[in-house]
Design an enzyme around this catalytic site. Structure first.
Site: not given
Length: 412
Positions: A62, A312
């Site tokens: 992110k 992720s």
């Protein structure tokens, strides 16, 4: 492609946009490693490598999109600060990016967001406001706050700069795995998937690009079938990082125009994938972060190799980790609970436990019940929790107890 043939779409973010974001991120983010996964490759029958974004700054991909978005704000926008909403990973990415760029940040998080993620976001310098039950409710609160204050909303996925920043993961994969056959990407709102797809479709057009959603929070399949974003209700999954109730207006055409397929995975596959990463890859990954590995475990042989599975994120609450590990061990038949109805007489329990021992199981818990409508007079129900060596050992234990004359049932 994922888009219906009668609904052509134009992706808003290109490979060139990702290249520009990569220049901006130089020296800010880590180029995360791609690791081999021999055991996983053997399990699924094709070469597999894992892209370790769980080792990125703030513990997830992110930071890439958050820094790209905030760095491109003008001086007046920076002075007004930024607002964001997230269950944790985007929150931390925005908080660190804002601190690096000298911008004030306020982050709205669901009331039940994991405490480690809340604490980490505050530690990076952001003000945290807990509100709502879901990420979507937190996004609504953040949007309203931005409208009131004039601060810039840094959306978790639905902005071209966010998509371009996340796409730098794909730029690294292209360089690290030149013979790539399939890339599997955990998918919530679609920013990471759409950004990676922009690069791969331009530079490796033959690569299979697959998004992976939790079956209990899968908004993309019905949206793609309808030809536009649709909300999905009643989300329920351990993978809170990809539990997004509706694709974005910008990520929708990006994904619909470039991605080959969206697959879904169940909770057993997610927990099993997390345990696999812990045991065999020696990596701590959160439930959302292992969705790509879960897809390989749930759909072995489906994807042409070599396959790159994107991990992720690795920001997982230790309490959640304990629960997921337990779930994963049960799903893989390495933790077994069974009920045995037996005579309520001295020595009967000792005989049962001795039999379990000869079958090679380790008893972790024993519970008695003499109150059940299914019991006859003079019987007791014994609940045993056992550690086993897998499905074959589980079947051997159950068969061995039944051969010894015990009435055995297994919940579920």
């Amino acid at each position: 492609m994922a888009a219906p043939p009668d609904a052509p779409v134009t992706p808003p973010v290109t490979s060139a946009d990702v290249d520009a974001a990569r220049e901006l991120l130089h020296g800010v983010i880590r180029s995360t490693p791609v690791a081999g996964a021999r055991t996983l490759s053997d399990l699924v029958g094709t070469p597999v490598r894992i892209k370790c974004e769980n080792l990125q700054r703030t513990g997830s991909f992110k930071i890439r999109g958050a820094y790209t978005r905030i760095a491109r704000l003008g001086a007046a926008e920076r002075a007004g600060g930024v607002v964001a909403a997230s269950a944790g990973n985007h929150a931390q990415g925005v908080a660190l990016a804002a601190r690096l760029l000298g911008v004030r940040a306020t982050v709205y998080m669901p009331e039940r967001a994991a405490l480690p993620k809340v604490d980490a976001t505050r530690a990076y310098g952001a003000e945290v406001v807990l509100t709502g039950r879901t990420v979507d409710e937190a996004v609504a609160a953040a949007t309203a706050a931005a409208d009131r204050s004039g601060a810039v909303l840094v959306h978790p996925f639905d902005h071209p700069d966010i998509i371009a920043g996340q796409g730098t993961v794909g730029a690294e994969i292209v360089e690290q795995v030149p013979d790539l056959g399939t890339v599997l990407v955990p998918t919530g709102g679609g920013g990471l998937l759409g950004g990676i797809a922009a690069v791969l479709r331009a530079r490796r057009p033959g690569v299979q690009i697959v998004g992976v959603q939790a079956a209990g929070a899968a908004a993309w399949p019905p949206s793609l079938a309808a030809g536009h974003p649709l909300p999905v209700g009643g989300m329920r999954t351990m993978a809170d990082g990809i539990a997004v109730g509706r694709p974005g207006e910008i990520t929708y055409p990006q994904v619909a125009g470039l991605v080959d397929e969206i697959v879904t995975v169940g909770e057993d596959a997610l927990s099993g994938a997390l345990v696999h990463c812990l045991e065999r890859a020696k990596l701590v990954v959160e439930p959302a972060g292992v969705a790509a590995v879960a897809a390989l475990l749930e759909h072995p042989g489906r994807f042409p190799g070599p396959v790159v599975a994107v991990l992720s994120g690795g920001n997982v609450d230790p309490l959640v980790l304990l629960q997921v590990i337990r779930h994963g061990l049960v799903a893989s038949s390495r933790y077994l609970t069974l009920h045995v109805q037996m005579p309520d007489r001295p020595g009967a329990l000792a005989e049962l436990l001795a039999r379990v021992g000869t079958l090679g199981a380790n008893v972790t818990d024993v519970a008695h019940s003499r109150i059940s409508g299914a019991l006859r007079v003079g019987e007791v129900d014994v609940e045993l929790s056992l550690e086993t060596r897998g499905p074959e050992h589980r079947d051997t234990i159950v068969a061995g107890l039944r051969e010894a004359g015990h009435a055995v049932t297994t919940p579920g």
